[in-house]
Motif scaffolding. Structure first.
Motif: not given
Length: 909
Positions: A638, A640, A642
């Protein structure tokens, strides 16, 4: 001296004398002791005299006629001698008469049984047994003419079989019984031709009524039909005259009805062969065959041997003028689209003979032949088109509209020829290069239809995995489902996690819920499979472990540095997870598993894994090492921020390992293309006959447990796998399918069955689809095992835009040229893919494969590949010369390969 002592001494005469002075009760009392002596000495060496003495003693201790008859039937293989006569004479006449009756009920030709029965009949004057078994034994005895020992009554004088029967005083009583039910003798199990020879010989001399014999023999066949081979021998020996053949017409008709009814049920070649042999031996007349013509038509839909027989019968009826034209049309409808080329060619040959014999029938015969235009095999379409061209002048113009309609189904390579033959301006049917439909009467194309468009399946989306199982009873149900069917990855992962979760919450309640599941053990396998979850359930209950459970615990500590002889890499990983789960359950430290996937492919969402590790950190629990390794191998990379930040904030070693894993994107993908694989020219032979995938390995830092590291690390190999690949193999490496396929998939295996069926799971998985994935598809196409699964895999990979058709085509060429002569099978698999609407995809594969397949000597089966190429290229509008195709097309000759190459050359212009 006791009886047993006489036996040990081998004193046969002494045994008989001792039995003579004993009462029947006293004799019977020795039976158990003698039986024990016999059983104890089975493997002990003994003399011939000792064996005969024991035999005589045991026979003499049978007190009743019933017991004596049963004993003789159980031990018939001895020679009747003087001692036997002396033993029998110990009993009164009434006793011996009853023994005759009991032996006669189930007489056999084995050993001394018939000799004893005949001796007693002649000695006592009691009635002859009348069973067919006794009659059969009598005929065999007279044929073999065994020598009788002194005092043994029986036999008949004469130099040969028939002479002995004439001189035998048993003949007047037993021969009528033989003639009344001759089938019981002629068709008895394990019988020979001697009873039949005797009956036929006696009939020739007038001793037996031949007409009665034939009638009774056929009556027996109707009541209890024998094996076809026996019928052939019998009817050949009988050599029926035309009058005799007609005399049993009713019986033959009844037999034909029974046999055709059985063939309508169909079966394997071995199952149907005896009935076909029987029917041919009965030699029904054309008039008799006409009565069952509807049965013959129905048989045309059955297996090839049965349909071939029915076709022969119908051809015979037609040649005899007994088949209506409508029935010939029905036969063509049933046969001409069947896949068996031999059957279709025979049907077209039949139609050709019909027109040559009666030109008036040309119109209907040609329309019937045009049914073949819809056949998937272009060579058969061409044969039908030649038949139409050959006889079209004999037909009137009224058949042209129907022929033009049928020609719309022709392969594109034949449509121009059909258009010229049937008098249309434009090519018929699929000859329109973009597959544009045409008017079936004029042959002109409809201009309001879009050009060719490739049809590929919708890309399957992976299913989300439901959350944890809430109740212990549901866990038990899921475990039972996995034990019954170990192919469902999602069910297995949820069940394994459920066992760990609910054992941690309330092990007693879970153990009680699992009780019904324990009643059914999983089927036995060599490799580790998901149904071995059964052993984890046993561990939860505290049941005594199976032997496989001990092997599982060894797999946890496995250190694979040498090839395995039994277990796949994926199987060893599975066994380690199961054994580790047992340890987790016993320790009660870990409340759930990290490696449960979030998608059906086995992929695990990174955010979910971060949450699971964070929860374990809060509990102060260190995850089990194999569970953590499997979770890392499954986690989806990923970007991402966060999720990445949350992973970095985890303080535990497991959390930091996950953060680094996500930061680096997991293990680097490894290319399995073998060194030297040519990219711009046809592959040359490799030392093994084909190009083995490369198997590089990534060394992880820090290292994973060895059983997990072996999935992507340096490969140590396997020396033979007994069980095929399973879906959980793919789910263990959902982002590294290329590395998975480069390893155990191409190792030696006990069978090719079962392996290709899992290819759809591979193509739906993640990671690059490189050399090994495509090579697995190539093997699947060539072997034509689980064809539907292989075709689905090819089409799904194409729909995902991950199919390298050039690579797949060159791999097919390499395999077909170097030891895998299955081009006909490969063309069949590719045709199945093309007929779903993927003509352009299949053409791209063939375009890459054909140059290497059409060398100086084209590979066997090249004609089928070329025929498919004609259809695909024409339908998708492909253009551009292929020099190798042109070279074959320019050759002299009329082989199917050359003809198909010419058709392809024209289609590509």
């Amino acid at each position: 001296m006791k009886l047993v002592e006489l036996v040990e001494a081998g004193d046969v005469a002494g045994v008989v004398r001792e039995l003579g002075v004993l009462t029947p009760t006293q004799r019977g009392s020795y039976a158990a002791e003698l039986t024990a002596f016999f059983e104890a000495g089975v493997r002990r060496e003994s003399t011939q005299e000792e064996r005969i003495a024991l035999f005589a003693a045991r026979l003499g201790c049978q007190v009743t006629p019933e017991a004596t008859a049963a004993w003789i039937r159980a031990y018939p293989y001895f020679t009747m001698d003087t001692w036997t006569v002396d033993l029998l004479d110990l009993h009164p006449v009434a006793w011996r008469t009853e023994l005759v009756a009991r032996l006669g009920e189930r007489a056999t030709t084995a050993g001394a049984m018939f000799a004893i029965t005949e001796h007693l009949v002649r000695d006592t004057g009691c009635p002859l047994p009348a069973s067919h078994e006794f009659v059969l034994a009598w005929l065999y005895d007279r044929a073999d003419n065994p020598e009788r020992h002194p005092r043994v009554l029986g036999g008949a004088p004469g130099a040969d079989f028939l002479e002995r029967l004439r001189a035998d005083d048993f003949t007047p009583k037993l021969l009528p019984l033989a003639v009344a039910r001759p089938g019981r003798l002629v068709f008895a199990p394990h019988t020979s031709e001697r009873p039949l020879e005797a009956l036929i010989g006696l009939a020739a001399e007038g001793v037996v009524d031949r007409d009665e014999l034939i009638h009774n023999l056929f009556a027996d066949m109707v009541g209890d039909p024998p094996h076809g081979a026996q019928v052939v021998v019998t009817l050949e020996a009988l050599a029926l005259t035309p009058a005799e053949h007609a005399g049993v017409a009713r019986e033959r008709a009844a037999l034909v009805g029974q046999l055709l009814g059985r063939l309508l049920e169909d079966g394997t070649r071995m199952e149907t062969a005896p009935f076909l042999v029987f029917l041919r031996a009965l030699a029904s007349t054309p008039t008799e065959k006409a009565l069952v013509v509807r049965d013959y038509l129905a048989l045309l839909d059955r297996s090839l041997p049965v349909a071939t027989y029915a076709q022969e019968m119908l051809i015979g009826l037609d040649e005899a003028g007994l088949l209506e034209p409508e029935l010939l049309t029905e036969a063509c409808e049933r046969v001409l689209l069947r896949p068996e080329k031999k059957l279709v060619r025979a049907q077209l040959g039949w139609l050709d003979r019909v027109v040559r014999r009666d030109p008036v029938r040309a119109g209907r015969a040609l329309v019937d032949a045009a049914t073949t235009f819809g056949h998937r095999e272009m060579t058969l379409q061409e044969q039908a088109l030649k038949l139409v061209a050959k006889h079209l002048k004999a037909a009137d113009d009224s058949v042209l509209p129907e022929l033009r309609t049928a020609a719309g189904q022709l392969s594109p390579g034949l449509s121009a020829r059909a258009a010229e033959l049937l008098g249309t301006a434009e090519p018929l049917g699929a000859a329109n290069l973009f597959g544009i439909p045409q008017d079936t009467v004029t042959g002109r194309a409809h201009t309001d239809v879009l050009p060719y468009a490739e049809t590929l399946p919708a890309v399957p989306e992976p299913r989300p995995v439901p959350g944890p199982i809430a109740m212990a009873v549901e866990v038990a149900q899921e475990v039972a489902a996995v034990v019954a069917n170990d192919q469902d990855v999602v069910a297995f992962e949820r069940a394994l996690d459920g066992l760990v979760r609910h054992a941690h919450l309330d092990r007693t309640a879970l153990a009680e819920a699992l009780k019904p599941v324990m009643r059914r053990e999983p089927k036995s396998n060599v490799d580790w499979v998901q149904s071995d979850l059964y052993d984890v359930a046993r561990a939860v209950r505290g049941d005594e472990p199976r032997g496989r459970a001990a092997l599982m615990h060894r797999a946890v500590h496995i250190n694979r540095t040498t090839p395995s002889r039994s277990y796949s890499l994926a199987g060893s990983m599975l066994a380690s997870r199961l054994a580790e789960a047992m340890d987790v359950i016993e320790s009660g430290t870990q409340p759930f598993l990290l490696a449960v996937p979030t998608l059906s492919t086995g992929a695990l969402d990174a955010a979910v894994l971060v949450e699971r590790i964070a929860e374990l950190d809060e509990l102060g629990v260190t995850p089990a090492p194999v569970d953590l390794a499997q979770a890392l191998l499954r986690v989806t990379p990923t970007s991402d921020r966060q999720v990445l930040s949350a992973a970095e904030s985890l303080a535990s070693d497991a959390g930091q390992r996950l953060a680094r894993w996500l930061r680096e994107g997991g293990p680097a993908h490894q290319d399995s293309e073998p060194k030297g694989w040519p990219h711009c020219k046809p592959p040359k032979p490799a030392s093994q006959g084909w190009w083995t995938p490369a198997r590089p390995g990534v060394v992880m830092d820090p290292p994973l447990p060895q059983v997990a590291a072996s999935l992507i690390g340096p490969y140590v190999g396997n020396s033979g796998l007994a069980d095929p690949m399973a879906p959980f193999w793919v789910a263990q490496l959902p982002h590294h399918r290329e590395e998975l396929m480069a390893r155990d998939y191409f190792e030696p295996r006990m069978s090719h069955r079962g392996w290709p069926r899992n290819l759809p799971f591979v193509v739906e998985s993640g990671g690059p689809a490189g050399y090994s994935v495509h090579l697995a598809l190539a093997f699947g196409l060539i072997l034509q095992a689980e064809t539907d699964a292989v075709v689905d895999a090819v089409l799904v990979l194409a729909a995902r835009k991950q199919l390298d058709t050039d690579l797949l085509g060159r791999q097919l060429e390499a395999l077909l040229n170097h030891g895998w002569a299955y081009a006909d099978k490969a063309s069949g698999s590719l045709r199945a893919a093309a007929e779903t609407g993927a003509y352009a995809t299949v053409w791209s594969v063939l375009r890459a494969a054909l140059p290497g397949l059409l060398g100086k000597t084209p590979v066997r089966g090249a004609a089928a590949m070329l025929a498919l190429a004609v259809e695909c290229a024409s339908r998708c509008g492909a253009k551009g010369e292929i020099p190798e195709v042109t070279a074959v097309a320019d050759r002299k000759g009329s082989s199917q390969t050359v003809k198909n190459a010419r058709l392809l050359r024209e289609a590509l212009r």
